[in-house]
Design a protein around this motif. Structure first.
Motif, PDB file in Angstrom:
ATOM      1  N   HIS A   1      59.790  53.813  78.720  1.00  0.00           N
ATOM      2  CA  HIS A   1      58.896  53.057  77.944  1.00  0.00           C
ATOM      3  C   HIS A   1      58.430  51.667  78.592  1.00  0.00           C
ATOM      4  CE1 HIS A   1      60.409  55.460  74.457  1.00  0.00           C
ATOM      5  NE2 HIS A   1      61.487  55.312  74.932  1.00  0.00           N
TER       6      HIS A   1
ATOM      7  N   ALA B   1      64.717  66.188  71.860  1.00  0.00           N
ATOM      8  CA  ALA B   1      65.611  64.667  71.618  1.00  0.00           C
ATOM      9  C   ALA B   1      65.671  64.145  73.081  1.00  0.00           C
ATOM     10  CB  ALA B   1      66.561  65.203  71.054  1.00  0.00           C
ATOM     11  N   ARG B   2      66.094  65.348  73.931  1.00  0.00           N
ATOM     12  CA  ARG B   2      66.525  64.884  75.370  1.00  0.00           C
ATOM     13  C   ARG B   2      65.153  64.084  76.109  1.00  0.00           C
ATOM     14  NH1 ARG B   2      68.893  69.306  76.779  1.00  0.00           N
ATOM     15  NH2 ARG B   2      70.907  68.599  76.002  1.00  0.00           N
ATOM     16  N   LYS B   3      63.973  64.800  75.867  1.00  0.00           N
ATOM     17  CA  LYS B   3      62.907  64.245  76.537  1.00  0.00           C
ATOM     18  C   LYS B   3      62.302  62.761  75.854  1.00  0.00           C
ATOM     19  CE  LYS B   3      58.022  65.660  77.349  1.00  0.00           C
ATOM     20  NZ  LYS B   3      56.925  66.711  77.193  1.00  0.00           N
ATOM     21  N   ALA B   4      62.725  62.704  74.768  1.00  0.00           N
ATOM     22  CA  ALA B   4      62.211  61.431  73.911  1.00  0.00           C
ATOM     23  C   ALA B   4      63.163  60.608  74.556  1.00  0.00           C
ATOM     24  CB  ALA B   4      62.197  61.468  72.482  1.00  0.00           C
ATOM     25  N   MET B   5      64.370  60.817  74.642  1.00  0.00           N
ATOM     26  CA  MET B   5      65.416  59.731  75.143  1.00  0.00           C
ATOM     27  C   MET B   5      65.161  59.331  76.549  1.00  0.00           C
ATOM     28  SD  MET B   5      68.802  61.346  73.115  1.00  0.00           S
ATOM     29  CE  MET B   5      69.925  60.417  74.319  1.00  0.00           C
ATOM     30  N   THR B   6      64.696  60.090  77.266  1.00  0.00           N
ATOM     31  CA  THR B   6      64.489  59.751  78.865  1.00  0.00           C
ATOM     32  C   THR B   6      63.146  59.267  79.149  1.00  0.00           C
ATOM     33  OG1 THR B   6      64.065  62.078  79.426  1.00  0.00           O
ATOM     34  CG2 THR B   6      66.415  61.346  79.474  1.00  0.00           C
ATOM     35  N   LYS B   7      62.250  59.284  78.255  1.00  0.00           N
ATOM     36  CA  LYS B   7      60.956  58.966  78.299  1.00  0.00           C
ATOM     37  C   LYS B   7      60.961  57.506  78.587  1.00  0.00           C
ATOM     38  CE  LYS B   7      56.449  58.729  76.217  1.00  0.00           C
ATOM     39  NZ  LYS B   7      55.869  58.820  74.649  1.00  0.00           N
TER      40      LYS B   7
END
Length: 71
Positions: free
Chosen positions: A55, A47-53
């Protein structure tokens, strides 16, 4: 996904941590409303990785689209 009250979570915290470590999501409620979710370290990291990816903005997205560039 399990849903438990704050009171029940306090009383059975060790068991809830075991469930979360096994991959279950545990929703903890306060006054009948969801307040937090207990998840495994792996789920939190994802979740942390997806939030900081980063875009791409819409223009960058369109420019990256394969196909006829009009040239």
């Amino acid at each position: 996904m399990s849903i438990v009250s704050m009171t029940d979570a306090k009383a059975g915290f060790a068991a809830l941590v075991d469930e979360a470590a096994a991959g279950k999501f545990i929703t903890i409620t306060r006054h009948g409303k969801p307040a937090a979710v207990l998840v495994s370290v792996e789920a939190a990291a994802a979740a942390r990785k997806a939030m900081t990816k980063p875009h791409a903005n819409f223009g960058e997205f369109l420019m990256s689209f394969p196909g006829d560039s009009g040239q």
